[in-house]
Structure formats: C-alpha cells, structure tokens
Write a protein that holds these residues in place. Structure first.
Motif, PDB file in Angstrom:
ATOM      1  N   MET A   1       0.422  56.062  26.625  1.00 51.48           N
ATOM      2  CA  MET A   1       1.898  55.812  26.052  1.00 51.48           C
ATOM      3  C   MET A   1       1.451  55.692  24.551  1.00 51.48           C
ATOM      4  SD  MET A   1       3.624  52.193  26.428  1.00 51.48           S
ATOM      5  CE  MET A   1       4.226  51.181  25.002  1.00 51.48           C
ATOM      6  N   SER A   2       1.977  56.647  23.633  1.00 54.14           N
ATOM      7  CA  SER A   2       1.806  56.751  22.286  1.00 54.14           C
ATOM      8  C   SER A   2       2.899  56.545  21.427  1.00 54.14           C
ATOM      9  CB  SER A   2       1.344  58.167  21.903  1.00 54.14           C
ATOM     10  OG  SER A   2       2.441  59.152  22.252  1.00 54.14           O
ATOM     11  N   SER A   4       5.987  56.191  18.777  1.00 53.46           N
ATOM     12  CA  SER A   4       6.733  57.385  18.143  1.00 53.46           C
ATOM     13  C   SER A   4       6.249  57.598  16.638  1.00 53.46           C
ATOM     14  CB  SER A   4       8.197  57.204  18.277  1.00 53.46           C
ATOM     15  OG  SER A   4       8.512  57.119  19.583  1.00 53.46           O
ATOM     16  N   VAL A  49      11.433  61.734  16.269  1.00 54.90           N
ATOM     17  CA  VAL A  49      12.991  61.257  16.530  1.00 54.90           C
ATOM     18  C   VAL A  49      13.266  60.229  15.691  1.00 54.90           C
ATOM     19  CG1 VAL A  49      14.546  60.134  18.064  1.00 54.90           C
ATOM     20  CG2 VAL A  49      12.756  61.882  18.946  1.00 54.90           C
ATOM     21  N   ARG A  50      14.266  60.181  14.626  1.00 55.20           N
ATOM     22  CA  ARG A  50      14.590  59.211  13.611  1.00 55.20           C
ATOM     23  C   ARG A  50      14.890  57.971  14.400  1.00 55.20           C
ATOM     24  NH1 ARG A  50      19.072  61.484  12.208  1.00 55.20           N
ATOM     25  NH2 ARG A  50      19.192  62.003  10.116  1.00 55.20           N
ATOM     26  N   ASN A  51      14.396  56.998  13.601  1.00 54.67           N
ATOM     27  CA  ASN A  51      14.434  55.763  14.053  1.00 54.67           C
ATOM     28  C   ASN A  51      16.021  55.393  13.502  1.00 54.67           C
ATOM     29  OD1 ASN A  51      14.777  52.756  14.427  1.00 54.67           O
ATOM     30  ND2 ASN A  51      12.470  52.647  14.588  1.00 54.67           N
ATOM     31  N   ASP A  52      16.866  55.038  14.165  1.00 54.44           N
ATOM     32  CA  ASP A  52      18.258  54.800  13.791  1.00 54.44           C
ATOM     33  C   ASP A  52      18.263  53.314  13.166  1.00 54.44           C
ATOM     34  OD1 ASP A  52      20.865  56.133  13.576  1.00 54.44           O
ATOM     35  OD2 ASP A  52      21.449  54.369  14.323  1.00 54.44           O
ATOM     36  N   ALA A  53      17.408  52.509  13.774  1.00 52.32           N
ATOM     37  CA  ALA A  53      17.554  51.100  13.273  1.00 52.32           C
ATOM     38  C   ALA A  53      17.106  51.026  11.695  1.00 52.32           C
ATOM     39  CB  ALA A  53      16.649  50.407  13.932  1.00 52.32           C
ATOM     40  N   ALA A  54      15.964  51.797  11.314  1.00 54.22           N
ATOM     41  CA  ALA A  54      15.796  51.869  10.076  1.00 54.22           C
ATOM     42  C   ALA A  54      16.393  52.461   9.046  1.00 54.22           C
ATOM     43  CB  ALA A  54      14.478  52.722   9.806  1.00 54.22           C
TER      44      ALA A  54
ATOM     45  N   GLN B  56      15.431  44.806  15.058  1.00 60.18           N
ATOM     46  CA  GLN B  56      14.880  45.822  16.038  1.00 60.18           C
ATOM     47  C   GLN B  56      13.930  46.656  15.134  1.00 60.18           C
ATOM     48  OE1 GLN B  56      18.002  47.999  17.693  1.00 60.18           O
ATOM     49  NE2 GLN B  56      16.886  49.974  17.668  1.00 60.18           N
ATOM     50  N   LEU B  57      14.121  46.903  13.907  1.00 60.56           N
ATOM     51  CA  LEU B  57      13.159  47.537  13.154  1.00 60.56           C
ATOM     52  C   LEU B  57      11.708  46.924  13.059  1.00 60.56           C
ATOM     53  CD1 LEU B  57      12.053  49.629  11.059  1.00 60.56           C
ATOM     54  CD2 LEU B  57      13.271  48.411   9.441  1.00 60.56           C
ATOM     55  N   ARG B  63      17.233  45.840  22.078  1.00 57.07           N
ATOM     56  CA  ARG B  63      17.674  44.988  23.368  1.00 57.07           C
ATOM     57  C   ARG B  63      18.458  45.535  24.268  1.00 57.07           C
ATOM     58  NH1 ARG B  63      19.522  41.809  20.333  1.00 57.07           N
ATOM     59  NH2 ARG B  63      20.634  40.329  21.323  1.00 57.07           N
ATOM     60  N   THR B  64      18.703  46.988  24.083  1.00 61.32           N
ATOM     61  CA  THR B  64      19.767  47.518  24.834  1.00 61.32           C
ATOM     62  C   THR B  64      19.010  48.746  25.877  1.00 61.32           C
ATOM     63  OG1 THR B  64      19.703  49.354  23.028  1.00 61.32           O
ATOM     64  CG2 THR B  64      21.301  47.543  22.934  1.00 61.32           C
ATOM     65  N   LEU B 113      20.717  60.440  21.343  1.00 60.38           N
ATOM     66  CA  LEU B 113      21.539  59.137  20.966  1.00 60.38           C
ATOM     67  C   LEU B 113      20.755  57.907  21.199  1.00 60.38           C
ATOM     68  CD1 LEU B 113      23.861  57.823  19.243  1.00 60.38           C
ATOM     69  CD2 LEU B 113      24.998  57.320  21.406  1.00 60.38           C
ATOM     70  N   GLN B 115      17.718  57.976  22.243  1.00 60.53           N
ATOM     71  CA  GLN B 115      16.322  57.887  21.683  1.00 60.53           C
ATOM     72  C   GLN B 115      16.332  57.556  20.328  1.00 60.53           C
ATOM     73  OE1 GLN B 115      14.134  61.784  22.576  1.00 60.53           O
ATOM     74  NE2 GLN B 115      12.443  61.053  22.276  1.00 60.53           N
ATOM     75  N   GLU B 116      17.328  57.865  19.625  1.00 63.20           N
ATOM     76  CA  GLU B 116      17.353  57.299  18.201  1.00 63.20           C
ATOM     77  C   GLU B 116      17.608  55.946  18.303  1.00 63.20           C
ATOM     78  OE1 GLU B 116      20.321  59.191  15.544  1.00 63.20           O
ATOM     79  OE2 GLU B 116      19.129  61.306  15.675  1.00 63.20           O
ATOM     80  N   GLN B 117      18.397  55.213  19.187  1.00 62.01           N
ATOM     81  CA  GLN B 117      18.500  53.924  19.068  1.00 62.01           C
ATOM     82  C   GLN B 117      17.412  53.138  19.611  1.00 62.01           C
ATOM     83  OE1 GLN B 117      21.499  52.490  18.203  1.00 62.01           O
ATOM     84  NE2 GLN B 117      22.831  54.207  17.966  1.00 62.01           N
ATOM     85  N   ARG B 118      16.197  53.904  20.494  1.00 64.32           N
ATOM     86  CA  ARG B 118      15.164  53.353  20.993  1.00 64.32           C
ATOM     87  C   ARG B 118      15.564  52.130  21.813  1.00 64.32           C
ATOM     88  NH1 ARG B 118      13.542  56.874  17.661  1.00 64.32           N
ATOM     89  NH2 ARG B 118      11.761  56.775  16.437  1.00 64.32           N
ATOM     90  N   GLU B 139       6.252  58.641  28.229  1.00 64.36           N
ATOM     91  CA  GLU B 139       5.042  59.026  27.488  1.00 64.36           C
ATOM     92  C   GLU B 139       5.068  57.957  26.179  1.00 64.36           C
ATOM     93  OE1 GLU B 139       3.073  62.397  25.110  1.00 64.36           O
ATOM     94  OE2 GLU B 139       3.683  62.955  27.020  1.00 64.36           O
ATOM     95  N   ARG B 140       6.547  57.726  25.733  1.00 62.40           N
ATOM     96  CA  ARG B 140       6.594  56.884  24.766  1.00 62.40           C
ATOM     97  C   ARG B 140       6.838  55.430  25.035  1.00 62.40           C
ATOM     98  NH1 ARG B 140       9.213  60.830  20.246  1.00 62.40           N
ATOM     99  NH2 ARG B 140       7.527  62.238  20.412  1.00 62.40           N
ATOM    100  N   GLY B 141       6.697  55.078  26.270  1.00 61.08           N
ATOM    101  CA  GLY B 141       7.120  53.928  26.758  1.00 61.08           C
ATOM    102  C   GLY B 141       8.455  53.501  27.164  1.00 61.08           C
ATOM    103  N   ASP B 316       1.009  48.176  29.575  1.00 61.06           N
ATOM    104  CA  ASP B 316       0.958  49.469  29.326  1.00 61.06           C
ATOM    105  C   ASP B 316      -0.156  50.025  30.217  1.00 61.06           C
ATOM    106  OD1 ASP B 316       2.858  48.468  27.456  1.00 61.06           O
ATOM    107  OD2 ASP B 316       1.308  48.477  26.125  1.00 61.06           O
TER     108      ASP B 316
END
Lengths: 340, 340
Positions: A1-2, A4, A49-54, B56-57, B63-64, B113, B115-118, B139-141, B316
DNA sequence: CTGAATCTTTGAATCGTTTCATTGGTACGA
DNA sequence: TCGTACCAATGAAACGATTCAAAGATTCAG
C-alpha cells in the motif's frame, strides 16, 4: 500500500517545478508542448490523481453542488437528479446527492455536511423550515435554488411546475373529448399540488357551459386509495356516473382503473375516460395504457443548475437576480382517453 | 457576503491558541471546562463551520465513503442506499452517492471523482470491468466492497443475495400448496440473477416426484413482457395449463396477472397460483395482492458498510480478510398464492 | 517549601494544491 | 548590437485545519 503521488513527486519525476505541473493541469495553454508531454507522461507513470482537498483549500471553494431531494425513490426526483448531474458535469461541477426522505433531521444533517464541504451552491426540495439556514449560506456566498417549490419570498431562485396549468390541461382534454360530467379524485386539498391541480381543472370546467366537476376525496395518493374510490363509483347507478375522471396522480388512477376492470361493468375509455398525473413508468403498461400529465423533469434539473450558475457568476457586489422559473406540464394521450 | 470564519478567527475571538480550538473540536477531554465554554461561545458567535478540505488535507483521508449503484430509481438500490447511509452515519462517515445508470462511462467518472475526493472506501455494483481500477485503489489503501455481486476472485469483500435459494423458496412454496405443474417465466438466462432463480426452482421441483417445471422465456423483465407471456397462457387448453407460475421478477408477474384478469377466464389463485420476485411496492396493491420473494436490502447496505469498516480497521501490514457475505431472501405470502 | 507528577495550553510545522511576482530565454525591429 | 516584447518556467507564499513537542500551570506528597 503506497501513498498516492503528489504534484511534487510528479514535478521531480518530470524535472520541472511544481507550478508547471499545476499549469499543465489547469492552464495547458501556458505550457509548451514539450514540457506538457513530459509532465503528462510522469502523471501517467506515477498514477497521479489530484488531491481535491488541497485544491479546494487553496481555491477557497469546491467544484461540487449539493442537491437534497425528498425521496430518491420517487421517479420524479430520480429524473431531476440525473438531469442536474448531467448539467453540472457540463460546467465542470459534480453533484453531491442527499436524500432527506421527508425527514427534517436528515435534511439538516445534509446541510451541515454540505456546508463543511464548502459546496458552491445548494439545490433543495425543502422539508422543514430551512430559510434561516439558507439565509446564512447566502450570506456566505453559497446560493440556493429551490426545486419543485416556489420561493415564498423573492429571496431565492426557484424552479417549479405549474400544477394549475396541469390540472387545466387534463380537464380540458376530457372536455375536448366531449365529456361533460367530470370528477376529480384527489387526496387532502391541504397538499398544495393537489389543490392547484384541482383549481386548474375547475378553471377548465368553468369555460364550458354545460360541464360539471365533482370532487371525490381520496385518503392519500396510493393505488389502494384509488381503488376504494373506484369501488364507490362502480356501485353508483348509471345516471349518477361521471364520464371523465381526472386523478391527482397516476397511482390513484391505476387504483380506479383496477376497480373498474375487476367489476367489468364499466369500460375505459368508452364509459369513463380516465387520466392521471406524473406519467410514471407504470402508466404505459397498465391494463389500459393510462393518459397522464408529464412534468418536464429534465428541464427542471437542468434549469436549477443554470439558475445556480447565474447566481454564482454574478459579481458579489451586484445583488443577484433571483428568478422563479415555472414550467408548464405536458399532456400525454394514451388509450384510457382515446377515441371520440 | 462575508468570508467564513476560520479556526484562527475563533482562536482570536476566544483568546486562545488555534491548537486549543482544534482540541475542543476533536479531543474535548483535553480541554478545561472554562476554556471549552469560551471557545464554544466564540464558535457560536462567529457561526464557525469546520472546513473539511483543510481537515482532510492534514488528516490524509476523508470521512466519506463512495457508493456507486446501477440505478437509484430501482427500489432495491434505494433501500440499500438508505441503509448504507444510516450505517455510515453511525460510524461518523458520510456517503457520496453515484448513479451509474448501467453506463460504464458514468461509472468510471464517479470512480475518478471519488478518487480525487480521497474517499475512505468504495461500495460498488459494477457495470463494466472495473477490476483494474479497483486494484489500483486497493493498492493505495482504498478498499472496495462489491454490492449485489459475488466477487469473482477472492480479492474483494462482497455482499449479495442467494438467488438460487430465492428460486427454491418460491417453487417450494407453490409445491407446498399442492401445485404440481409449475412454470417459470423469465428473461434471457444469460442474466445471472435469472439463471440462478431458475436453477433454485428446478432444485425444488426435483425433490417432488410428480412435479414438473416448464420454462417460459420472456423478452425482458417488464410488465409488457409479462403480459405477452400471459396472453399465450390464456390461449391454451385447460389440460395444458400450469397451476403454479413463478416469475423472475414482480413486473413480469404483474403483467401475467393483468392478462389473466382481463380475459377473466382464469382465476388467481384458484386456477393459477402466482408468485413474483423482489417484493416491489406495487406487489401489495396489485389487483390480486402478489406473493413475492423479498431481498434483505437493509441488511445488504448495512453489512456492506461493516465489511468496509473491517478492512479499514485492519492494520496495513496484515492482509485484510476478504469476506463474501451471502444473504438468504424471504418468502412473502399474499393473496395470489393464498388458500389451499 | 521543594520537586515530581499531572494537567492545560501553546504555536510552529505540515498536508498538497494554486497563485503570482520574478527570472531566464528567445525573437524581432531598429 | 541593443532594447523591447513576449513566452515559459520557477518556487515561495498561502489556504485552514491537525499534530505534537515543549512550555507553563497546578496539585500533591514528603
């Protein structure tokens, strides 16, 4: 698990500055083709993948619009939702959907959630009295558009459907068929939709000298309620019967139809012409396909997004124009009112 | 239009450090009552609402939970969605709902979407082949739970309903009523659900020596398709007729029922006992209330969230256990199969 | 009264973007 | 050759929360 990859990782990998990566993402024109290619390749290789929170934190607002409906199970709303999503996608926004289920507490929770998410704007079919909360949101630059509900005051934009016109359309159609003894079947007239549809029907009847309209109260808006009204009708003597029946919604109409079909005494449309409201999927596949009044749900959803966009675009200083768009429903003729 | 207050504004207003405000919000126990009161008052006075993007950042995750269904208009999914939302709320998460509408492109957009929202995790009733994307997410958790679909491999957790058992239940019920000449009405058997239900029915029939099961192919799963099958039945001679009919879904059953009711030659349940599948709302208000097989939708939604939580909780390093939970559907008896 | 232990509070560092003033290059007309 | 535009690319600052090591305050035993 890497973890992002971040924009920084991309920058390193492509051997450019982070600002350049950002530009590739947001203003591709500012970047030379060569650099763009390198960056895009790095993005691909790292699965960035862009981090939308940031992004949202920096931008100060999100690219999402909150939508709270009364019941996602209701085909009317389902259709509105889908249209709103598509319209939002066109302008680069996503829709966060909340289902209040006619519950004021759930509704309030969703408003909380959407506020924390800093949605750009809110579309809502309100259950409870949310004007205070909406006022606060507006004050903070988050506009609201009311859906399927005319704004009480002129403080909000809104989209709705003209139920009076729908009622008129239905009754007028029956009258045009030559029917004169009409009946309206509808739940408590305290429900605005029911009252408006009745009023429209009365308006149509008043235009024709020898026509009459009888009001049959139903207990609720269900198939069963319709059947109990139908059972009453079947028991009447022929000279007491209406020759055209307008039901405040399709479920009621289907119930009435079932009664008449079971008793096999009265034929649709020969003896009684029958029309419903909403044009649900079941209308077309009823024993006798049901005529109905269709509401322009796609237009509702699309327009709601457009009105929201208008308010978002208007500069802060200029007081945004609040617009109330009212749609006109449409007559769908099927076998239940067919023939002369 | 005033900008929203930040945690810093609150800190200034309450004359404390920003860290203290954060503690009041997240670890109230660490803060003295006096300070807490001051901070809470400041929050109230400023109308502070936490900016979730910033949280979130910093926290690295949201938390979604993302939930992608095939059709929000389908009562089955509506119910699953509601249960999932409630279960998620209990553990402090919110659900982002996406409706793919059986469209792989829309589905893919929602995955982007989310994924961008994490999102923390994903629940999905897949349309297209999304295993590659899900692999990357994992893979990304970001774990995934498949909904209403058994995981092909043992790589994902899943929740589903045992359609074979449902088919058995329905056929067994007809047999218990003493019916022996059964018929199965169902769309193309390439649809897994249809095939499984048929298989279950065949299993039940095989257990009873003198029972038989005829398969009537329908074109699709709609009321109209059911009616065309019903029309065929009505034209048969009495000795060719089944005495018990099991339809692969309620819409088909309602169509069959309409045909028989219209022709008024065959009575339900006396001549033909009829049972559907899904227990949709219309089943109870049909001309003859329809027996059906109900799926535990609430349990599906709730369990999906629970399985997701399990994977999220597991450290993990430890490879998460993937569990496939299969629910058993339930028989609902109504008038269409009533009486001896 | 002292020192240790415990409880509160502090505030700088950090998360991953976007923004924007600045720098470095290139082209072109005079 | 020089000066002026223009174009690309840079990288530090900022967004608003959480975290955590450290400082300060309080309590208490001896």
């Amino acid at each position: 698990m890497s973890r992002s990859a971040s924009i920084k990782d991309v920058a390193t990998h492509a051997q450019v500055a982070v600002g350049t990566v950002s530009n590739v993402l947001n203003y591709p024109d500012r970047v030379s083709q060569r650099t763009k290619d390198r960056v895009l390749q790095a993005i691909d290789e790292l699965g960035f993948v862009r981090n939308d929170a940031a992004r949202q934190l920096r931008a100060g607002h999100s690219r999402t619009i909150g939508l709270i409906v009364l019941d996602v199970g209701n085909p009317f709303f389902t259709s509105v939702v889908r249209a709103a999503e598509d319209a939002a996608a066109l302008q680069g926004s996503a829709v966060l959907l909340g289902d209040s289920g006619h519950d004021a507490a759930r509704e309030s929770n969703y408003i909380d959630l959407f506020q924390e998410q800093r949605v750009q704007g809110l579309l809502i079919s309100p259950v409870g009295d949310v004007t205070d909360r909406l006022d606060i949101l507006r004050e903070r630059g988050v506009p609201t558009v009311l859906v399927d509900r005319l704004a009480d005051e002129e403080q909000y934009s809104s989209v709705s459907v003209d139920d009076d016109a729908g009622g008129y359309l239905a009754a007028r159609h029956l009258l045009d068929l030559g029917r004169r003894r009409l009946a309206f079947v509808g739940g408590p007239t305290t429900i605005r939709q029911v009252a408006d549809r009745l009023q429209g029907a009365q308006r149509a009847v008043a235009e024709v000298p020898d026509a009459s309209l009888e009001v049959l109260d139903s207990e609720g808006q269900t198939v069963l309620a319709g059947r109990s009204v139908g059972d009453q009708l079947v028991r009447r003597s022929a000279d007491q019967l209406p020759d055209g029946v307008f039901c405040a919604n399709d479920l009621l109409a289907l119930g009435v139809m079932q009664s008449l079909a079971m008793m096999h005494k009265l034929r649709i449309p020969e003896d009684i012409a029958l029309i419903g409201y909403d044009d649900i999927d079941f209308a077309v596949s009823a024993v006798v396909p049901l005529s109905s009044i269709r509401q322009p749900t796609e237009a509702l959803g699309r327009t709601a997004i457009e009105l929201l966009a208008e308010e978002l675009d208007s500069p802060d200083s200029a007081q945004p124009r609040h617009r109330a768009v009212i749609f006109t429903p449409e007559l769908v003729v099927r076998q239940s009112t067919a023939g002369a």
